[in-house]
Design an enzyme around this catalytic site. Structure first.
Site, PDB file in Angstrom:
ATOM      1  N   ARG A   1       3.275  39.435  34.554  1.00 27.12           N
ATOM      2  CA  ARG A   1       2.637  40.501  33.772  1.00 27.12           C
ATOM      3  C   ARG A   1       1.639  39.936  32.769  1.00 27.12           C
ATOM      4  NH1 ARG A   1       7.938  42.974  31.309  1.00 27.12           N
ATOM      5  NH2 ARG A   1       7.944  40.783  30.732  1.00 27.12           N
TER       6      ARG A   1
ATOM      7  N   ASP B   1      27.461  29.813  36.073  1.00 27.22           N
ATOM      8  CA  ASP B   1      26.205  29.070  36.003  1.00 27.22           C
ATOM      9  C   ASP B   1      26.245  27.798  36.854  1.00 27.22           C
ATOM     10  OD1 ASP B   1      23.576  28.827  34.851  1.00 27.22           O
ATOM     11  OD2 ASP B   1      24.317  27.179  33.617  1.00 27.22           O
TER      12      ASP B   1
ATOM     13  N   HIS C   1      19.603  24.663  43.820  1.00 28.49           N
ATOM     14  CA  HIS C   1      18.793  23.439  43.812  1.00 28.49           C
ATOM     15  C   HIS C   1      19.637  22.172  43.888  1.00 28.49           C
ATOM     16  CE1 HIS C   1      19.489  23.490  39.410  1.00 28.49           C
ATOM     17  NE2 HIS C   1      19.132  22.229  39.404  1.00 28.49           N
ATOM     18  N   TYR C   2      20.954  22.282  43.662  1.00 30.32           N
ATOM     19  CA  TYR C   2      21.770  21.084  43.821  1.00 30.32           C
ATOM     20  C   TYR C   2      21.819  20.623  45.279  1.00 30.32           C
ATOM     21  CZ  TYR C   2      23.039  19.715  39.238  1.00 30.32           C
ATOM     22  OH  TYR C   2      22.942  19.193  37.977  1.00 30.32           O
TER      23      TYR C   2
ATOM     24  N   HIS D   1      26.669  25.488  42.206  1.00 31.84           N
ATOM     25  CA  HIS D   1      26.349  24.074  42.441  1.00 31.84           C
ATOM     26  C   HIS D   1      27.582  23.251  42.860  1.00 31.84           C
ATOM     27  CE1 HIS D   1      22.639  25.281  40.779  1.00 31.84           C
ATOM     28  NE2 HIS D   1      22.873  25.018  39.506  1.00 31.84           N
TER      29      HIS D   1
ATOM     30  N   TYR E   1      28.947   4.032  44.527  1.00 31.99           N
ATOM     31  CA  TYR E   1      29.691   2.789  44.382  1.00 31.99           C
ATOM     32  C   TYR E   1      31.167   3.003  44.673  1.00 31.99           C
ATOM     33  CZ  TYR E   1      30.181   4.460  39.515  1.00 31.99           C
ATOM     34  OH  TYR E   1      30.406   5.207  38.393  1.00 31.99           O
TER      35      TYR E   1
ATOM     36  N   GLY F   1       6.692  31.805  33.465  1.00 32.68           N
ATOM     37  CA  GLY F   1       8.027  31.488  32.935  1.00 32.68           C
ATOM     38  C   GLY F   1       8.367  30.012  32.930  1.00 32.68           C
TER      39      GLY F   1
HETATM   40  N1  LIG Z   1      14.726  27.992  33.704  1.00 32.93           N
HETATM   41  C1  LIG Z   1      15.610  27.291  34.393  1.00 32.93           C
HETATM   42  O1  LIG Z   1      15.836  26.104  34.148  1.00 32.93           O
HETATM   43  C2  LIG Z   1      16.356  27.934  35.520  1.00 32.93           C
HETATM   44  C3  LIG Z   1      16.118  29.240  35.863  1.00 32.93           C
HETATM   45  N2  LIG Z   1      16.793  29.790  36.925  1.00 32.93           N
HETATM   46  C4  LIG Z   1      16.528  31.160  37.328  1.00 32.93           C
HETATM   47  O2  LIG Z   1      15.152  31.270  37.673  1.00 32.93           O
HETATM   48  C5  LIG Z   1      14.636  32.525  37.311  1.00 32.93           C
HETATM   49  C6  LIG Z   1      13.482  32.333  36.358  1.00 32.93           C
HETATM   50  O3  LIG Z   1      13.913  31.594  35.250  1.00 32.93           O
HETATM   51  P1  LIG Z   1      12.990  31.377  33.962  1.00 32.93           P
HETATM   52  O4  LIG Z   1      11.646  30.909  34.354  1.00 32.93           O
HETATM   53  O5  LIG Z   1      13.798  30.583  33.038  1.00 32.93           O
HETATM   54  O6  LIG Z   1      12.890  32.845  33.422  1.00 32.93           O
HETATM   55  P2  LIG Z   1      11.986  33.436  32.263  1.00 32.93           P
HETATM   56  O7  LIG Z   1      12.872  34.123  31.312  1.00 32.93           O
HETATM   57  O8  LIG Z   1      11.073  32.394  31.731  1.00 32.93           O
HETATM   58  O9  LIG Z   1      11.185  34.578  33.037  1.00 32.93           O
HETATM   59  C7  LIG Z   1      10.153  34.310  33.967  1.00 32.93           C
HETATM   60  C8  LIG Z   1       9.063  35.331  33.762  1.00 32.93           C
HETATM   61  O10 LIG Z   1       9.566  36.626  34.068  1.00 32.93           O
HETATM   62  C9  LIG Z   1       8.987  37.589  33.191  1.00 32.93           C
HETATM   63  N3  LIG Z   1      10.064  38.280  32.493  1.00 32.93           N
HETATM   64  C10 LIG Z   1      10.958  37.752  31.658  1.00 32.93           C
HETATM   65  N4  LIG Z   1      11.819  38.690  31.214  1.00 32.93           N
HETATM   66  C11 LIG Z   1      11.443  39.846  31.773  1.00 32.93           C
HETATM   67  C12 LIG Z   1      11.932  41.166  31.728  1.00 32.93           C
HETATM   68  N5  LIG Z   1      12.995  41.492  31.006  1.00 32.93           N
HETATM   69  N6  LIG Z   1      11.305  42.105  32.455  1.00 32.93           N
HETATM   70  C13 LIG Z   1      10.252  41.786  33.201  1.00 32.93           C
HETATM   71  N7  LIG Z   1       9.743  40.547  33.283  1.00 32.93           N
HETATM   72  C14 LIG Z   1      10.320  39.593  32.587  1.00 32.93           C
HETATM   73  C15 LIG Z   1       8.114  36.831  32.225  1.00 32.93           C
HETATM   74  O11 LIG Z   1       6.772  36.892  32.688  1.00 32.93           O
HETATM   75  P3  LIG Z   1       5.726  37.992  32.227  1.00 32.93           P
HETATM   76  O12 LIG Z   1       6.171  38.515  30.905  1.00 32.93           O
HETATM   77  O13 LIG Z   1       4.435  37.256  32.153  1.00 32.93           O
HETATM   78  O14 LIG Z   1       5.775  38.994  33.301  1.00 32.93           O
HETATM   79  C16 LIG Z   1       8.584  35.410  32.330  1.00 32.93           C
HETATM   80  O15 LIG Z   1       7.559  34.474  32.088  1.00 32.93           O
HETATM   81  C17 LIG Z   1      15.807  33.293  36.699  1.00 32.93           C
HETATM   82  O16 LIG Z   1      16.415  34.036  37.705  1.00 32.93           O
HETATM   83  C18 LIG Z   1      16.740  32.180  36.227  1.00 32.93           C
HETATM   84  O17 LIG Z   1      18.060  32.604  36.170  1.00 32.93           O
HETATM   85  C19 LIG Z   1      17.661  29.074  37.682  1.00 32.93           C
HETATM   86  C20 LIG Z   1      17.932  27.763  37.378  1.00 32.93           C
HETATM   87  C21 LIG Z   1      17.347  27.084  36.258  1.00 32.93           C
HETATM   88  O1  LIG Z   2      21.135  26.006  37.568  1.00 31.18           O
HETATM   89  C1  LIG Z   2      21.197  25.422  36.508  1.00 31.18           C
HETATM   90  O2  LIG Z   2      21.003  24.088  36.495  1.00 31.18           O
HETATM   91  C2  LIG Z   2      20.643  23.418  35.307  1.00 31.18           C
HETATM   92  C3  LIG Z   2      20.907  21.941  35.572  1.00 31.18           C
HETATM   93  O3  LIG Z   2      20.069  21.489  36.597  1.00 31.18           O
HETATM   94  P1  LIG Z   2      19.657  19.968  36.684  1.00 31.18           P
HETATM   95  O4  LIG Z   2      18.951  19.857  37.961  1.00 31.18           O
HETATM   96  O5  LIG Z   2      18.815  19.691  35.486  1.00 31.18           O
HETATM   97  O6  LIG Z   2      20.921  19.191  36.623  1.00 31.18           O
HETATM   98  C4  LIG Z   2      21.422  23.894  34.129  1.00 31.18           C
HETATM   99  O7  LIG Z   2      20.905  23.315  32.942  1.00 31.18           O
HETATM  100  C5  LIG Z   2      21.306  25.396  34.031  1.00 31.18           C
HETATM  101  O8  LIG Z   2      22.142  25.871  32.996  1.00 31.18           O
HETATM  102  C6  LIG Z   2      21.714  26.070  35.317  1.00 31.18           C
HETATM  103  O9  LIG Z   2      21.358  27.427  35.265  1.00 31.18           O
END
Ligand SMILES: NC(=O)C1=CN([C@@H]2O[C@H](COP(=O)(O)OP(=O)(O)OC[C@H]3O[C@@H](n4cnc5c(N)ncnc54)[C@H](OP(=O)(O)O)[C@@H]3O)[C@@H](O)[C@H]2O)C=CC1
Ligand SMILES: O=C1O[C@H](COP(=O)(O)O)[C@@H](O)[C@H](O)[C@H]1O
Length: 590
Positions: A141, A332, A275-276, A337, A480, A110
């Site tokens: 997967r 969000d 992460h903040y 944060h 600052y 992901g």
């Molecule tokens: N991306 C970001 O910048 C941020 C993300 N998050 C959180 O981190 C987590 C991961 O985010 P992110 O990487 O963007 O997520 P993705 O949508 O990219 O999902 C991660 C992986 O999960 C699997 N997946 C996706 N959808 C489904 C589904 N419906 N059912 C089963 N498996 C699924 C896929 O892998 P595969 O198909 O190979 O199994 C995918 O590569 C989430 O909880 C998100 O809210 C938090 C802060 C920032």
């Molecule tokens: O958690 C989240 O953070 C990002 C912003 O993170 P940053 O470290 O790049 O400032 C935000 O874009 C996203 O919507 C939110 O889910």
């Protein structure tokens, strides 16, 4: 706190220790972290050599109750020694087989894994912060070979700008420690196969296992259940799970998620990441406040007029509209944060720097907050905007977003902490996507100087003379302070100037990404920067009623053009509390 360590990271050469060997620490450190580290070793005793002011070394042995000798330390035991700041050495009895850490990135295919987690793990490796024996395993997967995972990961790795030496060599070594296992998130068999693979790499050592759930929230529980039942450490090591937000979407769903987690994990095993909290300047907030005499006495309603917590992004929800539409900007960014920063900012002095002491104080702030009134909230949503030849899309132009969506991509709110320190001080939050800049900052506006002798020099607008402390979390980190100053010359002209701590100018070292700090903390069992379940409950209790009201009443957001400064109503909200948003001023450095 971590920032006081002068070692570049908090790892010790633990795996190279022989039985009863002493480990010397070249610099100052907090003993609680030595002890933490010893969770991966059997404790015998901790010897501490403290450097006195006159340079003399005083030696002492930190008492370890006899029934704890030879046991793994628990964080509770550590609190006994947590405030000792020392220079010296510690002795441990090494595990017979040694230890290893296996980090499984669940959802490795992901966006977050590629963008943040693998690069952060490499940075830790590059800095020598990972233990000698470690394995990284991607799990998802998607079908991938180890080589394909390595290829995918290699595209995201970068070297520190200040340390390019041996970079490609280090990358190769790191990638050799990365493996991939394909499986379903709800399959105990697939996780059992993962367990088998991890065991092969662990090679009989005590296995400590960290699972990073980088997957959508609807599959958190399946993955936790399978990881815990089929792939947790079975030979005396620890098992921890890092969970990404969103932790539910209101009080009820968050509590249900916590209950489900707790069927398989104890609270100590759950690392809810925000992460903040791992960002350098957020980490520095407590240092600034509690280790400088000049700030803490001013840190109250007596001197502070208002506090502003501002988040803006100059891009929309690109690619994440499907997720975002179900959450909106309040869930969000604000509920987590910005609220976490507020709690750290406003908390009372904790008893110590231990995680529980800090989190106890944060939760008190959250519980002292006044329910948020709907009229104290402004909602916005970006609409399309054409600049030159470029057409910037509206939020609802995203194919994954319903055309009639009312989900806010901008929100501003006035919050209050009803306690003795902060009574009546507005804490204004503002968060938005597709605005004119990307920025996260804390602005503290101080009260006017009573009976200001120079008030005539400011004209009618005394706000022009307000002292303001700005903590710019990102980008271009800085702290600052805006002060009033005499412009050099024979006349008496005043201006506002900045006392400026600009990180890029002051420190040559690159600032680590938040995920590096948080991953290292999770490996070391340091919970200070992770959200405890009662904090989470309190955060949701604050926001859930107003979120429900917004949804029930189907409040229409104010539409603002992509790339603008956001809804005008945000100014009216601030004006209601006699506040001007600091980021919209006309100063040289805003
Ligand atoms: N991306 C970001 O910048 C941020 C993300 N998050 C959180 O981190 C987590 C991961 O985010 P992110 O990487 O963007 O997520 P993705 O949508 O990219 O999902 C991660 C992986 O999960 C699997 N997946 C996706 N959808 C489904 C589904 N419906 N059912 C089963 N498996 C699924 C896929 O892998 P595969 O198909 O190979 O199994 C995918 O590569 C989430 O909880 C998100 O809210 C938090 C802060 C920032
Ligand atoms: O958690 C989240 O953070 C990002 C912003 O993170 P940053 O470290 O790049 O400032 C935000 O874009 C996203 O919507 C939110 O889910």
């Amino acid at each position: 706190m971590a920032t006081l360590y002068s070692t570049h990271c908090r790892s010790f050469p633990s795996s190279s220790m022989s039985s009863n060997q002493s480990v010397s620490f070249p610099n100052r450190f907090f003993v609680n972290n030595v002890s933490f580290k010893s969770q991966t070793h059997l404790l015998q005793q901790i010897s501490v050599h403290t450097q006195q002011q006159d340079g003399a070394i005083a030696s002492s042995v930190i008492p370890v109750e006899s029934n704890n000798i030879g046991k793994r330390l628990s964080p509770e035991l550590l609190s006994v020694t947590s405030s000792t700041e020392s220079q010296g050495e510690a002795s441990f009895e090494k595990d017979v087989n040694g230890c290893t850490v296996s980090i499984t990135v669940v959802g490795a295919s992901g966006d977050l894994a590629k963008k943040k987690i693998f690069p952060a793990l490499f940075a830790l490796y590059y800095e020598g912060c990972l233990p000698e024996h470690f394995t990284i395993c991607g799990y998802a997967r998607s079908k991938m070979t180890d080589a394909e995972l390595r290829n995918m990961v290699s595209k995201t790795l970068t070297c520190r700008i200040d340390k390019k030496e041996n970079c490609s060599e280090k990358m190769d070594q790191f990638l050799k420690r990365c493996f991939y296992h394909s499986g379903q998130y709800d399959s105990p068999e697939n996780f059992a196969a993962l367990d088998k693979k991890l065991k092969e790499h662990e090679d009989g050592r005590t296995s400590n296992r960290l699972f990073y759930l980088s997957i959508p929230p609807n599959i958190f529980i399946d993955a936790v259940k399978c990881a815990s039942l089929s792939a947790s450490s079975g030979n005396g090591g620890w098992t921890r799970v890092i969970v990404e937000k969103p932790f539910g979407r209101d009080s009820e769903s968050s509590a249900a998620l916590t209950r489900s987690f707790k069927q398989y994990l104890t609270e100590d095993q759950i690392f809810r990441i925000d992460h903040y909290l791992g960002k350098e300047l957020v980490e520095n907030l407590s240092v600034l406040r509690f280790s400088n005499l000049i700030f803490e006495p001013l840190w109250s309603r007596q001197y502070i007029r208002n506090v502003q917590l501002i988040f803006s992004e100059d891009f929309g929800t690109e690619g994440r509209g499907g997720y975002f539409d179900n959450y909106g900007i309040i869930r969000d960014i604000m509920q987590n944060h910005l609220l976490q920063i507020l709690a750290l900012f406003a908390m009372e002095t904790p008893v110590s720097l231990d995680a529980e002491d800090i989190r106890n104080e944060k939760v008190k702030v959250l519980r002292s907050m006044r329910p948020i009134k709907l009229e104290d909230v402004v909602l916005g949503q970006y609409k399309n905007h054409t600049r030159g030849d470029v057409v910037y899309p509206a939020y609802v132009d995203d194919k994954t977003v319903p055309k009639d969506s009312l989900t806010p991509t901008f929100a501003a709110a006035a919050l209050f902490i009803d306690n003795a320190r902060w009574d009546g001080v507005p804490f204004l939050m503002k968060a938005g996507k597709a605005l004119h800049n990307k920025r996260a900052e804390i602005r503290v506006q101080f009260r006017h100087v009573p009976g200001n002798l120079y008030k005539r020099n400011f004209g009618a607008d005394l706000d022009q003379a307000t002292n303001e402390l700005v903590i710019r979390v990102q980008p271009d980190e800085a702290i600052y302070l805006k002060i009033n100053n005499k412009v050099p010359g024979l006349g008496m002209k005043l201006d506002r100037s900045n006392l400026n701590l600009h990180y890029a100018a002051r420190y040559s070292k690159e600032i680590p990404d938040a995920y590096e700090r948080l991953l290292l903390d999770a490996i070391e069992g340091e919970r200070r920067l992770f959200i405890r379940s009662d904090e989470l409950d309190a955060a949701w209790s604050l926001f859930t009623p107003v979120l429900n009201e917004i949804e029930e009443k189907k409040i229409t957001p104010e539409y603002y053009p992509y790339g603008s400064r956001g809804p005008v109503c945000a100014h009216y909200l601030a004006a209601r509390y006699n506040v001007r948003w600091g980021d919209l001023g006309l100063d040289v450095e805003q």
